[in-house]
Design a protein around this motif. Sequence first.
Motif, mmCIF file in Angstrom:
data_model
loop_
_atom_site.group_PDB
_atom_site.id
_atom_site.type_symbol
_atom_site.label_atom_id
_atom_site.label_comp_id
_atom_site.label_asym_id
_atom_site.label_seq_id
_atom_site.Cartn_x
_atom_site.Cartn_y
_atom_site.Cartn_z
ATOM 1 N N GLN A 85 -5.989 4.015 13.863
ATOM 2 C CA GLN A 85 -5.115 3.921 15.037
ATOM 3 C C GLN A 85 -3.720 4.386 14.668
ATOM 4 N N PHE A 86 -3.093 5.134 15.587
ATOM 5 C CA PHE A 86 -1.708 5.555 15.442
ATOM 6 C C PHE A 86 -0.877 4.784 16.465
ATOM 7 N N SER A 87 0.206 4.208 16.001
ATOM 8 C CA SER A 87 1.065 3.399 16.855
ATOM 9 C C SER A 87 2.514 3.618 16.465
ATOM 10 N N ASP A 140 4.331 1.233 15.912
ATOM 11 C CA ASP A 140 4.532 0.110 14.996
ATOM 12 C C ASP A 140 3.755 0.396 13.709
ATOM 13 N N PRO A 141 4.430 0.520 12.562
ATOM 14 C CA PRO A 141 3.700 0.856 11.333
ATOM 15 C C PRO A 141 2.656 -0.179 10.948
ATOM 16 N N ASP A 142 2.846 -1.438 11.367
ATOM 17 C CA ASP A 142 1.848 -2.462 11.062
ATOM 18 C C ASP A 142 0.599 -2.324 11.915
ATOM 19 N N LYS A 143 0.686 -1.540 12.987
ATOM 20 C CA LYS A 143 -0.480 -1.296 13.847
ATOM 21 C C LYS A 143 -0.997 0.130 13.681
ATOM 22 N N THR A 144 -0.487 0.825 12.688
ATOM 23 C CA THR A 144 -0.977 2.160 12.329
ATOM 24 C C THR A 144 -1.808 2.001 11.064
ATOM 25 N N PHE A 145 -3.093 2.338 11.134
ATOM 26 C CA PHE A 145 -3.961 2.031 9.997
ATOM 27 C C PHE A 145 -5.176 2.941 9.987
ATOM 28 N N LEU A 146 -5.827 2.963 8.830
ATOM 29 C CA LEU A 146 -7.150 3.553 8.659
ATOM 30 C C LEU A 146 -8.076 2.453 8.170
ATOM 31 N N LEU A 147 -9.307 2.435 8.673
ATOM 32 C CA LEU A 147 -10.270 1.415 8.264
ATOM 33 C C LEU A 147 -10.965 1.832 6.972
ATOM 34 N N LEU A 148 -10.799 1.026 5.935
ATOM 35 C CA LEU A 148 -11.628 1.138 4.740
ATOM 36 C C LEU A 148 -12.776 0.143 4.901
ATOM 37 N N TRP A 149 -13.643 0.073 3.924
ATOM 38 C CA TRP A 149 -14.788 -0.830 4.058
ATOM 39 C C TRP A 149 -14.353 -2.291 4.147
ATOM 40 N N ASP A 150 -13.343 -2.657 3.363
ATOM 41 C CA ASP A 150 -13.007 -4.071 3.234
ATOM 42 C C ASP A 150 -11.579 -4.409 3.647
ATOM 43 N N LYS A 151 -10.809 -3.435 4.096
ATOM 44 C CA LYS A 151 -9.430 -3.722 4.478
ATOM 45 C C LYS A 151 -8.912 -2.610 5.390
ATOM 46 N N LEU A 152 -7.743 -2.883 5.983
ATOM 47 C CA LEU A 152 -7.047 -1.867 6.758
ATOM 48 C C LEU A 152 -5.970 -1.248 5.872
ATOM 49 N N LEU A 153 -5.988 0.057 5.780
ATOM 50 C CA LEU A 153 -4.971 0.769 5.012
ATOM 51 C C LEU A 153 -3.816 1.065 5.966
ATOM 52 N N LYS A 154 -2.717 0.302 5.818
ATOM 53 C CA LYS A 154 -1.579 0.420 6.739
ATOM 54 C C LYS A 154 -0.711 1.628 6.379
ATOM 55 N N ALA A 155 0.110 2.012 7.348
ATOM 56 C CA ALA A 155 0.948 3.203 7.176
ATOM 57 C C ALA A 155 1.813 3.097 5.925
ATOM 58 N N ARG A 156 2.380 1.915 5.682
ATOM 59 C CA ARG A 156 3.271 1.769 4.525
ATOM 60 C C ARG A 156 2.519 1.902 3.203
ATOM 61 N N ASP A 157 1.196 1.678 3.225
ATOM 62 C CA ASP A 157 0.409 1.760 1.987
ATOM 63 C C ASP A 157 -0.019 3.189 1.670
ATOM 64 N N LEU A 158 0.312 4.097 2.567
ATOM 65 C CA LEU A 158 -0.154 5.475 2.390
ATOM 66 C C LEU A 158 0.730 6.296 1.470
ATOM 67 N N ASN A 159 1.843 5.714 1.038
ATOM 68 C CA ASN A 159 2.831 6.505 0.302
ATOM 69 C C ASN A 159 2.197 7.273 -0.859
#
Length: 882
Positions: A750-752, A754-773
């Motif tokens: 999802q793209f939003s 809000d960086p906390d609502k921008t994420f990619l789904l991994l198998w066991d967690k959400l990879l948030k925008a800030r974690d993409l660095n």
Amino acid sequence: MTTHKLHLLILAAIAFLIAISPVIAQVPNTAPIIQTQNQGLQLAVKAKSLYQAGKWKEAADIWQKTANAFATAGDKTNQAMALSNLSLTYQQLGNWQAAQQAITTSLNLLKTSGQSQQRILAQTLEIQGKLQLATGQATAALETWQKSATIYTQISDQNGQVQSLINQAQAFQALGLYNRALTTLNEVNQNLQQQPNSPLKVTALLSLGNNLSVAGDLKQAQQILQQSWEVAQTLQLSQDQSTILLSLGNVARAQKNIPAAINYYQQAQKTASPLVQVQAQLNHLNILVETKQWQQAQALWPPILTQLNNLPSSRSSIYAQINLAQSLMCLKQSTVVKPEFSSPIVQQCIASKEAENKLLSNSQDLTDITPEWSDIERLLTTASEKASTLQDKRAEAYALGYRGGLYQQTQRLTDANKFTRQALNLALTADTRDIAYRWQWQLGRIAKALGDSQQAVSNYTIAFKNLQSLRSDLVATNPDIQFSFRESVEPVYRELVDLLLKQKQPNLILTREVIESLQLAELDDFFREACVTAEPKQIDEIVEKANPRTAVFYAFFLPNSLEVILKLPGEDLQHHSTPLNIKVAKNTIAKLQQALPQVDRAKDVQILSQEVYKWLIAPTQERLNRSNVNTLVFVLDGGLRNIPMGVLYDGQKYLVEKYAIALTPGLQLINPRERAKIQLNALTAGVSEQRKVEGLEFNKLENVEPELQEVKSQVRDSEELLNQQFTKNNLERQINKGGFSVVHLATHGQFSSDPDKTFLLLWDKLLKARDLNNLLRSTDTEQASKTVELLVLSACQTASGDDRAALGLAGVAVRAGARSTIASLWPVNDESTSLLMKRFYQELANPNITKAQALQRAQIALLNQKDEPYHWAPYTLVGNWL
């Protein structure tokens, strides 16, 4: 959208200031036991008890007697200790001259101190730094606390080292160096986590929580502050608990949890110091004003004013007075006749046109309950006079600027200009550019009100340049986390563009620079840090050298028009303006965004997208035809970013049928390098199974596995991470092996805005925008230079109801580290994606075409099979299109 603007910036500074516990130098156990010294020791114990009880006047008297007793005994070390604490006590009373005299005498006595007295010297330096910071000398305070840290290191005093680091972080924040403050406090927190609970741990966690809040990490800030409160409760530190509750209230407010915020503020008042009590009441008042609870606000502000008058003079109390003035000016908002000419201070009271209309409709109700302008003027005059007495240029610059804003509201434009200029001169003298740009902006507004457009452009341009130089820390200067930027920073850019384009001969080069810079500033605000490096000189070079021929569209909304600046190869910048009701435009774009993901609404899409085509492309279509360009690159504004440009319809053809298309947050971000002629190899990954992760439900994606198989069939050299294998560790491990030119992720996302609502789904967690660095950059030194050419995100969607959702896509594209990103704006739940990706990778294997052309050909091929835009239109190329 939050509306507590500059005044909460001040509150954050206060909360951080008082987070540091008072330093009380200890009486050495080895003091000689003679009568006078025994008397001094007894007095010291009594003075310390009075200080901790908040009885500062009585404590000051006893500390003076303590110093005299040790002086009579010839004990210089303990005399210095008493004088240091006397200075600290005078600081609480606001008696800065006496505080300075006491600390100076103490340091003179300690000049000849031996190794055994180094701890008292370090503590005395801490008290001196506290005095310097309280009187607006943040740089001097930082240097003093660095000296105390050196001494603590020499004598192996770990607690002293930690306290000095906390103090230094306090100075960094006062200087506007918020990221440095956060880095310092994170280091402190790591050191303290394994140690037993202590008041120092409470202080460190509180300071870290406040800084995380300012930096926009609200969830982490709440957790750290809660931990601080629990430790303070265990240790029965009631005053610290109140301060922490105040900070928790600020975080809840930034999270838009207003009932929780009010509850925290009310709790904070119960056992708080006078200053924290006033802060909690001020924040409560701010909320009442925001939520239009006029009667309650009227009942609350007079007692706050009384309490403020009883506080000793300090930067904290001055900021509190300015904060109250801000709230009272917001109560007077209904009297503003021309908002576009009003002070930026008052504009920030209103978060939306709807709120403004509500204020205006309630103006009659406010007649009997709002304060007089003269009351607010008196409050700000007192604040500026106190700041001048303290020689605190930063606080005085705030107070004078607010006076200028008040006079602007009351149409005393000569006085408004005078006081705003005084404020600006002080801000520049103190090198506080985060304040200076506000008053440059205000001067621009005043010049507009006076009809002096040339002076207005000059003032706005200087404000804009200041914002550019502030990039690294600007995002943390305002604690309104989500979209405070839109009231306190973004208008500077938009109003400058408006002024520039209204000139007889518009400076289109500067206008384009401002538009590009706003794109960068939005990304900085999205991530709460200056996360990208810009190269302003590249823009024309990229267009002129691009092969195939490329045109660049800059589309920019103003209140009554859509402005377009067009760059064609070999030509000067061109400009056209389409008169447009902004509400109508937003409504059309929203309807188009809603229709696109619905396969049965193709006709609606054509009708709506033809409207957008008429605004954006039609006025320049003949020029495009003459220039023989075949690639269009868009730098878009507002809700236009949520619309795939390829779907724009001219009545016969979609735009993608005529041009290859790409989006970019700005050409300053593009590395003008043609696609390397390398062998395609891909890392493919995805989640096809139904999942529930972090409280969110994700449906099964039946076409993920066929899609990944199609990619593998076209790109022979590839690796796959499917379902349970698709974890962050496995992804990083594969990236670090290096050598992948493509990373293809088929998973929910999802793209939003809000960086906390921008994420990619991994198998066991959400990879948030800030974690993409730099996720796609290898940590292996041999592979680090091999940047991933292309990131594909094929099952993502934009957040519904969010007109700035595509900001999240731009953020992901920039943050992840690939040269280009292709992403879907809505998920396509059939075989269409597999068909498109198969053709795309076939085309991509041809080194003689660009990525934009490869995507264009794949979309046209799919369009010829399935002409509904639902199937072929969602895919957008962001970044380097070559």
